[in-house]
Scaffold this active site. Structure first.
Site, short mmCIF file in Angstrom:
data_model
loop_
_atom_site.label_atom_id
_atom_site.label_comp_id
_atom_site.label_asym_id
_atom_site.label_seq_id
_atom_site.Cartn_x
_atom_site.Cartn_y
_atom_site.Cartn_z
N ASP A 1 -0.66 -7.39 1.48
CA ASP A 1 -0.03 -6.07 1.55
C ASP A 1 1.47 -6.25 1.75
O ASP A 1 2.00 -6.02 2.83
CB ASP A 1 -0.66 -5.28 2.69
CG ASP A 1 -0.24 -3.82 2.71
OD1 ASP A 1 0.32 -3.35 1.69
OD2 ASP A 1 -0.45 -3.15 3.74
N SER B 1 4.23 1.91 8.31
CA SER B 1 3.88 0.88 7.34
C SER B 1 5.09 0.41 6.56
O SER B 1 5.97 1.21 6.24
CB SER B 1 2.88 1.42 6.34
OG SER B 1 1.62 1.44 6.92
N GLY B 2 5.05 -0.85 6.24
CA GLY B 2 6.15 -1.44 5.48
C GLY B 2 7.30 -1.87 6.37
O GLY B 2 8.13 -2.66 5.97
N GLY C 1 2.98 5.95 8.98
CA GLY C 1 4.39 6.18 8.69
C GLY C 1 5.26 4.99 9.06
O GLY C 1 6.42 4.91 8.69
N HIS D 1 0.82 -1.23 0.00
CA HIS D 1 0.00 0.00 0.00
C HIS D 1 0.84 1.27 0.00
O HIS D 1 0.32 2.35 -0.26
CB HIS D 1 -1.02 -0.01 1.15
CG HIS D 1 -0.48 0.39 2.48
ND1 HIS D 1 -0.19 -0.52 3.48
CD2 HIS D 1 -0.18 1.61 2.99
CE1 HIS D 1 0.25 0.14 4.54
NE2 HIS D 1 0.26 1.43 4.28
N1 ARG Z 1 -1.06 2.15 7.14
C1 ARG Z 1 -0.17 2.78 8.03
C2 ARG Z 1 0.99 3.41 7.26
O1 ARG Z 1 0.82 3.61 6.08
C3 ARG Z 1 0.25 1.87 9.13
C4 ARG Z 1 -0.89 1.74 10.08
C5 ARG Z 1 -0.63 0.90 11.25
N2 ARG Z 1 -1.66 1.18 12.16
C6 ARG Z 1 -1.87 0.58 13.32
N3 ARG Z 1 -2.82 1.00 14.07
N4 ARG Z 1 -1.16 -0.43 13.68
O2 ARG Z 1 1.97 3.82 7.80
#
Ligand code: ARG
Length: 856
Positions: free
Chosen positions: A139, A243-244, A241, A87
């Site tokens: 993902d 993510s990944g 932030g 994503h």
């Molecule tokens: N989608 C988020 C990103 O792009 C990460 C979200 C993780 N959220 C959580 N509540 N664990 O950085």
């Protein structure tokens, strides 16, 4: 999908020392030769505490930059390969070009000179064919670097699990990243890599949490290939932030990457652990993508598995976390009530919002001091909390930046020198997120707030019921403003007090109050109000929810709690935009509270008690004025003014909620100057104003004719004893028809109506009922008052506009529109025999066939 991240949490107490395990604990398997050592940071001699990672402890962590800034995390799995989340690269089904991205390796603080750090261009981004959006799984992404990373102490690959690898639920693992430290709260400078300990949740335990409605009343179905890590009670999580980035678990002296940070609902919210892409199921996919690249990623086999892993427990219990804030033993005994004692002034009431912070009005402390200036010496300040034997010291005062000029931001946070132990008391109050929607009809209470003196009686027990946003917004908001839909912070919260008139006819002069609203037994601090001299009854509260982000930013741990009640009732599915009906220059008029939360359907309908003898209908036309039919309030021929009392806010249904009633006596009766005849309309001046409220609100007035497209009603009661308000639907006849029907007996400016079938007996005639129309825009407009002894003839308001406006000042005349008033007509247009039909509905209906009605 909400992809906020969570909290960085707060810090972890103690982190194991990465790399400090005997090498012998790990034995690579024979069949898979290790081409590259993985998962071992450089041994470090220090213990990590706090949320900042030690430099070099997570050497596989990379930062993925696009447009010069950090966007996502990733992990180095081989010199030329980085693992991340799909994503981060796919927007609306389109994969971002690899050339836009760079990989930053070996960084600790993203601010400082990147020591030992280096940057690589990205040659290719690979995403599984079946990836579409985060909630549907897959993902995962692989980045091939344009040239291999330079391995060293700060740059090393992590180990990948094989498809058969099982991570035991309950294992304490680590997530790392430079993401937000709370929802909407970015990592502050110097942007040091954060780490948090997260426990793996079994699939059943996680699904159990996600099967209960959470933020936005959503539930979620976990899919294969996802894993959860975190805590039911929340607080620790990844966030936007991150993510990944990797979730790594240590086994046999090596760190294996169990998950890729993918998404969550908010960050660190209760019962909403973070969701990660499980890495093990992607072994084959990863091998396939990196095929031929040497050296590739390392997939060490799992060391002897602990028994608990082999016997995957299916009976994992479902442990839901309950709110930690907002529980009170009974209304009025508020365990968060804090009294801030500042030498030389009266105590200032506030609320405990976390173990170390109290929220209170800034005006308590900044009154005499300019806002950029810390008030003297906090050393002598004390805070009294329930069940604490001694007063707390104050370490810091943080006023809201707008506190000195914006009443809605009259807030300050006080930090206690030492955190208090939370329990039954003291216990913090829950704070709403900005998207919280307190449902109309919510039960609320008022609590002390600021320096107000306690009101007489048990004011902390004053119970209030929240009114719908539409009504509240339109009464106090701007003309024709759009009403914020549920989920957007309201501009105001309007509670209707149950005992508002307990102190008869008089204002509560003590209005320093906060508004606490309850959902499922949990209390939220919903609104604040801090005006020194104001009536308690009519006004509104500033919503606190808009300040949630500021409070959590400052306190790093206030108890923001998700909305707990979602029973929308009849307002339910309505998502269309609402617009307020037109206001006049004097504010809102003619609003009708929807499904009448307080039981008053017609807030402008007054009972006019004349000389203790009979009761006339009256209509509130301005805060201190009621309009009634002259013949009803003044004896024919008599010139003495009787004693008249006016009641507003009758709900009609029995038993009447007396609490909403407002009564005033009439101090003068005004009549317009008419030649000869006694004028049909009288204005009654009340002994004091009745401020707008859901139980007493002025009607709009129409300057002439009938508002176009409106539907009209005669409003009154059938039984002079119980006076339950009734509305009878009517059509207003055209002036020509009216004239023809009542030829000769009408004074100019008279309306005739035709009742809808069977409705003519709904209202009693002797009370002289009013004729009202509801405009297309939604406001209610008074067009006439009944003429003596008639239920079909009404004296029009329009012709008296000048007199009414001059007498009352604040009368709500709408701009002229609609059917013109009394166009000149010649009587010879009347069909023959019309006069004889006067008063007969049948005849009128017949006529209607010939003449169009003015009615929408
Ligand atoms: N989608 C988020 C990103 O792009 C990460 C979200 C993780 N959220 C959580 N509540 N664990 O950085």
């Amino acid at each position: 999908m909400s992809q906020h991240l969570l909290l960085p949490l707060v810090i972890l107490a103690i982190s194991p020392i990465p790399g400090a395990f005997p090498d012998s604990a790990f034995s690579p398997t024979q069949e898979e030769p290790e081409d590259l050592d993985c998962g071992r940071p450089e041994p470090s001699a220090r213990i990590m505490g706090g949320s900042d990672a030690q430099p070099g402890s997570w050497p596989w962590q990379v930062s993925l930059h696009q447009g010069g800034g950090h966007i996502c995390g990733g992990s180095l799995i081989a010199p030329s390969w980085v693992l991340s989340a799909a994503h981060c690269f796919v927007t609306n089904g389109t994969l971002a070009p690899a050339a836009e991205w760079t990989v930053v390796l070996g960084v600790h603080s993203q601010n400082g000179p990147l020591d030992g750090a280096h940057v690589r261009a990205v040659a290719a981004i690979l995403v599984p064919d079946n990836y579409s959006s985060v909630e549907l799984g897959a993902d995962v992404a692989l980045l091939r670097l344009a040239s291999p990373a330079r391995l060293g102490p700060a740059v090393r690959p992590v180990c990948l699990p094989r498809a058969s690898h099982r991570f035991a639920h309950g294992t304490a693992c680590r997530a790392t990243g430079w993401g937000d430290i709370q929802e909407e709260d970015p990592l502050p400078l110097p942007w040091v890599l954060q780490e948090v300990e997260l426990r793996l949740l079994g699939e059943a335990a996680c699904q159990c949490l996600y099967s209960r409605p959470g933020p936005f009343n959503l539930t979620f179905q976990l899919l294969p290939g996802m894993l959860c890590a975190g805590y039911a009670e929340g607080h620790r999580d990844t966030c936007q932030g991150d993510s990944g980035g990797p979730l790594v678990c240590e086994e046999g002296g090596r760190w294996f990457q169990a998950g890729i940070t993918s998404f969550g609902f908010g960050c660190g919210r209760r019962n909403r652990p973070g969701v990660f892409t499980a890495v093990a199921p992607y072994e084959a996919w990863i091998r396939e993508q990196v095929m031929g690249s040497e050296p590739g990623p390392t997939f060490p086999s799992q060391s002897p598995q602990p028994q608990s892993v082999l016997s995957e427990p299916t009976d994992e219990n479902c442990t839901i976390a309950l709110p930690e804030c907002g529980k009170a033993p009974r209304p009025g005994a508020w365990p968060w009530e804090a009294q801030v004692m500042v030498p030389g002034s009266r105590p200032c009431y506030g609320a405990l919002v976390s173990e170390s912070w109290v929220l209170a009005p800034a005006s308590c402390f900044l009154g005499r001091i300019s806002s950029d200036h810390q008030p003297g010496d906090l050393d002598n300040w004390r805070v009294l909390l329930p069940s604490r034997p001694r007063a707390e010291h104050v370490a810091r005062l943080v006023p809201h930046e707008n506190a000195s000029w914006d009443d809605a931001s009259d807030l300050a946070l006080l930090q206690l020198r030492e955190p208090v132990n939370l329990g039954a008391a003291p216990r913090p109050v829950c704070l709403p997120h900005p998207d919280h929607y307190f449902l109309p009809g919510s039960r609320c209470r008022l609590a002390h707030w600021g320096r107000g003196e306690p009101a007489p009686g048990s004011s902390s027990l004053l119970e209030a019921e929240l009114l719908g946003t539409w009504w509240c917004h339109c009464l106090y908001g701007r003309q024709e403003a759009t009403v914020p839909p549920p989920g957007e912070p309201p501009q105001a919260l309007c509670p209707a007090y149950q005992q508002e008139e307990a102190v008869a006819g008089r204002c509560w002069n003590y209005s320093h109050r906060s508004l606490l609203c309850r959902e499922e037994g949990t209390w939220f601090l919903a609104g604040i109000r801090n005006f020194p001299s104001d009536c308690l009854r009519p006004r509104v509260f500033y919503p606190l929810q808009t300040h949630g982000p500021w409070i959590s930013h400052v306190t790093r741990g206030a108890y923001l709690e998700d909305q707990l009640a979602w029973d929308w009732g009849p307002e339910g599915e309505e998502t269309e935009t609402h617009i307020c009906p037109p206001h006049t220059e004097h504010g809102a008029c003619g609003l009708q509270p929807e499904p009448a939360p307080v039981g008053v359907l017609w807030p402008w309908l007054a009972e006019v008690h004349v000389a203790g003898e009979h009761v006339c209908t009256g209509i509130l036309v301005a805060p201190g004025w009621v309009l009634a039919a002259t013949h009803c309030v003044l004896r024919p021929g008599s010139t003495t003014v009787p004693y008249i009392e006016v009641y507003l806010g009758r709900a009609g249904a029995s038993p009447l909620p007396q609490s909403h009633q407002v009564s005033r006596s009439v101090i003068s009766i005004r009549l317009p100057r008419h030649l000869g005849l006694r004028p049909p309309l009288a204005l009654l001046e009340l002994s004091s104003r009745v401020e707008p409220s859901p139980s007493a609100l002025s009607i709009c007035l129409h300057p002439g004719g009938i508002p176009l497209g409106s539907s009209c009603w005669v409003l009154g009661w059938k039984d002079p004893q119980d006076r339950v308000p009734m509305a009878a639907s009517v059509s207003i006849l055209t002036p020509r028809l009216c004239h023809c029907l009542y030829q000769g007996i009408l004074s100019p400016g008279t309306f005739c109506v035709l009742y809808a079938e069977g409705q003519e007996d709904r209202c009693e005639v002797t009370s002289a009922p009013p004729l009202l129309c509801q405009t297309e825009g939604g406001s209610w407009v008074l067009v006439g008052m009944a003429i003596r002894g008639s239920r079909e003839l009404f004296a029009a308001i329009g012709p008296e506009e000048t007199w009414i406006s001059q007498t009352v000042g604040e009368a709500h005349f709408l701009p002229p529109s609609g059917f013109p008033l009394w166009p000149p007509e010649s009587s010879d247009l009347c069909p023959p025999d019309m006069a004889g039909a006067s008063g007969s509905p049948q005849a009128a209906i017949f006529l209607l066939l010939l003449t169009p009605l003015i009615q929408g």
